[in-house]
Design an enzyme around this catalytic site. Structure first.
Site, PDB file in Angstrom:
ATOM      1  N   ASP A 129      -1.577  -6.330  -5.431  1.00 23.82           N
ATOM      2  CA  ASP A 129      -1.164  -5.489  -4.309  1.00 23.82           C
ATOM      3  C   ASP A 129      -0.917  -6.374  -3.103  1.00 23.82           C
ATOM      4  OD1 ASP A 129      -3.795  -5.071  -2.409  1.00 23.82           O
ATOM      5  OD2 ASP A 129      -4.398  -5.075  -4.512  1.00 23.82           O
ATOM      6  N   ASP A 166      -5.551   4.521   0.152  1.00 26.35           N
ATOM      7  CA  ASP A 166      -6.551   3.474   0.348  1.00 26.35           C
ATOM      8  C   ASP A 166      -7.530   3.974   1.396  1.00 26.35           C
ATOM      9  OD1 ASP A 166      -8.004   1.260   1.178  1.00 26.35           O
ATOM     10  OD2 ASP A 166      -6.318  -0.108   1.135  1.00 26.35           O
ATOM     11  N   GLU A 193     -11.435   3.425   2.765  1.00 27.31           N
ATOM     12  CA  GLU A 193     -12.517   2.453   2.664  1.00 27.31           C
ATOM     13  C   GLU A 193     -13.131   2.199   4.023  1.00 27.31           C
ATOM     14  OE1 GLU A 193     -10.882  -1.696   2.960  1.00 27.31           O
ATOM     15  OE2 GLU A 193      -9.416  -0.864   1.556  1.00 27.31           O
TER      16      GLU A 193
END
Length: 249
Positions: A44, A133, A135
């Site tokens: 990524d 994503d 986090e």
């Protein structure tokens, strides 16, 4: 304030690696773990990698890539077009991801912004479902859950997922760490049934304990550096299964 996705993910990796070290005492893995031999390799990237040599990436064994498209509702990766189109032209299966900042705007608003700026999907077997994503907060170490209660965080993720499903037809792949998920959602199992898991765990021979509800990972980000540009990942299946997953079957 940093607007490149790479610094924020670096923060997440430092914390994740520290947690892993408590039980594994592992070291960074330069190549894929031996336990995952034969699985399709990928990576990524974000603006940090700039104009990627996609032919070189393919030659080194990459079969898929996730590319940062957006963050919150005011950032789009300036290299996204080169990375997204270039990876496809080189023969990689590619997808886009959004870096969530749940303290800035609603999940629905961020999903809509993501879709408008690259987070789309087509059932062509060459486009991975868009990924969320979510986090550690890279901008405020004291508020790693972005100031949201566990219930509100679950609600934020659900709103993002619902809007993405409405606009693209796919639920997002969820990128996270088990530590963050437990701390910030209370170990919610509400998403495991219909959301693929992209687990981040570095310096370990395996992906380790998974967030509540998930019995297997679909993608595993096992290191933040290696033979491919950006972060190193594996897909939990055969190359043909990867294409099937991309098509949505």
């Amino acid at each position: 304030m940093a607007r490149d996705r790479k610094p924020s993910r670096h923060r997440a990796r430092v914390i994740a690696a520290s947690v892993a070290a408590l039980t594994i005492a592992g070291t960074a893995l330069a190549e894929s773990p031996a336990s995952a031999a034969g699985l399709p390799k990928g990576h990524d990237v974000s603006a940090h990698q700039k104009n990627v040599d996609w032919a070189g990436s393919k030659a080194k064994g990459a079969r898929f890539v996730y590319i940062k498209a957006t963050e919150s509702t005011n950032y789009r990766n300036p290299y996204f077009t080169q990375q997204y189109n270039g990876s496809r032209d080189a023969g990689l299966i590619r997808g886009a991801y959004h870096f969530a900042l749940p303290d800035k705007s609603s999940g629905a608003a961020q999903a809509a912004y993501f879709v408008r700026n690259g987070g789309t999907w087509t059932a062509d077997g060459r486009t991975l479902p868009p990924a969320l994503d979510i986090e550690y907060n890279p901008y405020d170490r004291k508020h790693q859950c972005y100031g949201l209660s566990k219930a509100k965080m679950v609600g934020w993720i659900k709103a993002f997922s619902d809007e993405l499903k409405r606009e693209t037809g796919r639920r997002p792949v969820i990128y996270t760490t088990t530590h963050w998920w437990n701390a910030c959602t209370g170990g919610s199992s509400a998403f495991a049934a219909n959301h693929a898991l992209w687990i981040a765990r570095h310096g370990s021979p395996d992906a380790g304990p998974l967030p509540a509800g998930w019995s297997f990972w679909t993608f595993w980000q096992y290191d933040n550096g290696g033979s491919l540009p950006g972060d190193q990942n594996l897909f939990n299946g055969s190359p043909s299964r990867l294409k099937t997953f991309a098509r949505g079957y």
